[in-house]
Design an enzyme around this catalytic site. Structure first.
Site: not given
Ligand code: NDP
Length: 254
Positions: A166, A153
């Site tokens: 985070y 990030s």
């Molecule tokens: P979302 O919240 O849309 O998706 C996160 C995913 O991680 C989901 O599939 C979720 O599963 C899964 N997840 C969360 N907790 C767990 C857990 N305990 N065990 C297993 N799986 C888990 O997030 P984004 O798609 O936005 O983010 C994806 C990545 O990108 C992350 O690492 C985030 O930090 C990073 N990021 C995102 C940005 C953004 O602007 N969107 C910017 C910078 C970084 P479930 O759907 O089942 O909850």
């Protein structure tokens, strides 16, 4: 990188594991990798979301995509090894792993970060990612060439007030990537980070509830760097931290 033009069969014959594959950026990455010919192994927290992605891949004409539910909050090293042996029973090796799953925790000053939530963020974003990496490394090292990608990030490279656990977890992710890339410099394995930049997902909406999501790039828009780092065009790239949206100013969309 928003302009990369990959070959349509770039990922043909490759087996790629994606975590957090049921939603947001991970879901899009899994679908995209399948479109470029890869076989997918889908890992996530919620079985029905993974199954929906697997069904979508099948509808695209893709291969069967096995789904594994693993809650990274409670996963132990034994759970990670058990997942790795199940993967080994269906694939001789892994050409790629995208560590994408993560949680935000809460946007609040350090003095107001609840310590239990701090631990949860570290557990999911750092500790479980480390354990899963340790368990999956032998499968990556068996591939002719392998790509291991972590998700960072902008607050994992430059601290920002309020981003607490985070931000710290993403600095740790960058560190894990750098250490591993040095350790495997002479091998078939390359290790890199992607910083997606503000992207239209549920996590982003919870961090910036007042923002107009239409001002953000979608997961589809940011896929070029995800494809590039997974395919053989990036064979010699290791130890890098790549912005999916170069030049984007971190923070709220204006
Ligand atoms: P979302 O919240 O849309 O998706 C996160 C995913 O991680 C989901 O599939 C979720 O599963 C899964 N997840 C969360 N907790 C767990 C857990 N305990 N065990 C297993 N799986 C888990 O997030 P984004 O798609 O936005 O983010 C994806 C990545 O990108 C992350 O690492 C985030 O930090 C990073 N990021 C995102 C940005 C953004 O602007 N969107 C910017 C910078 C970084 P479930 O759907 O089942 O909850």
């Amino acid at each position: 990188m928003l302009q990369y033009q990959p070959r349509q069969d770039l990922l043909k014959g490759k087996t790629i594991l994606v975590t957090g594959a049921g939603d947001g950026i991970g879901r899009e990455a899994a679908l995209t990798y399948a479109r470029y010919g890869a076989s997918l192994i889908l890992v996530g927290r919620t079985q029905h979301k993974l199954q929906a992605v697997s069904d979508e891949i099948a509808a695209l004409g893709g291969k069967n995509s096995p789904c594994f539910t693993l809650d990274l909050l409670t996963a132990t090293i034994d759970d990670c090894h058990s997942l790795a042996s199940q993967v080994a029973s269906i694939a001789p090796y892994l050409d790629g792993v995208l560590h994408n799953a993560g949680i935000l925790g809460v946007v609040a000053p350090i003095t107001e970060q609840p310590s239990d939530l701090w631990h949860d963020v570290m557990q999911i974003n750092v500790n479980a990612t480390f354990m899963l990496t340790q368990a999956l490394l032998p499968l990556l090292l068996k591939a002719p060439n392998a790509s291991l990608i972590f998700t960072s990030s902008s607050v994992g490279k430059q601290g920002r007030a309020g981003w607490g656990a985070y931000a710290v977890s993403k600095f740790a992710t960058e560190g894990l990537m750098q250490v591993l890339s040095e350790e495997y410099k002479q091998s078939n394995l390359r290790v890199n980070c992607i910083n997606p930049g503000g992207t239209r997902t549920a996590m982003r909406a919870s961090a910036f509830p007042d923002e107009d999501p239409l001002k953000l790039k979608t997961p589809t828009d940011i896929m070029p760097i995800y494809i590039y780092l997974m395919g053989d065009d990036s064979l010699r790239k290791t130890g890098g931290s790549y912005d999916a949206q170069p030049g984007r100013k971190p923070g709220a969309a204006e």
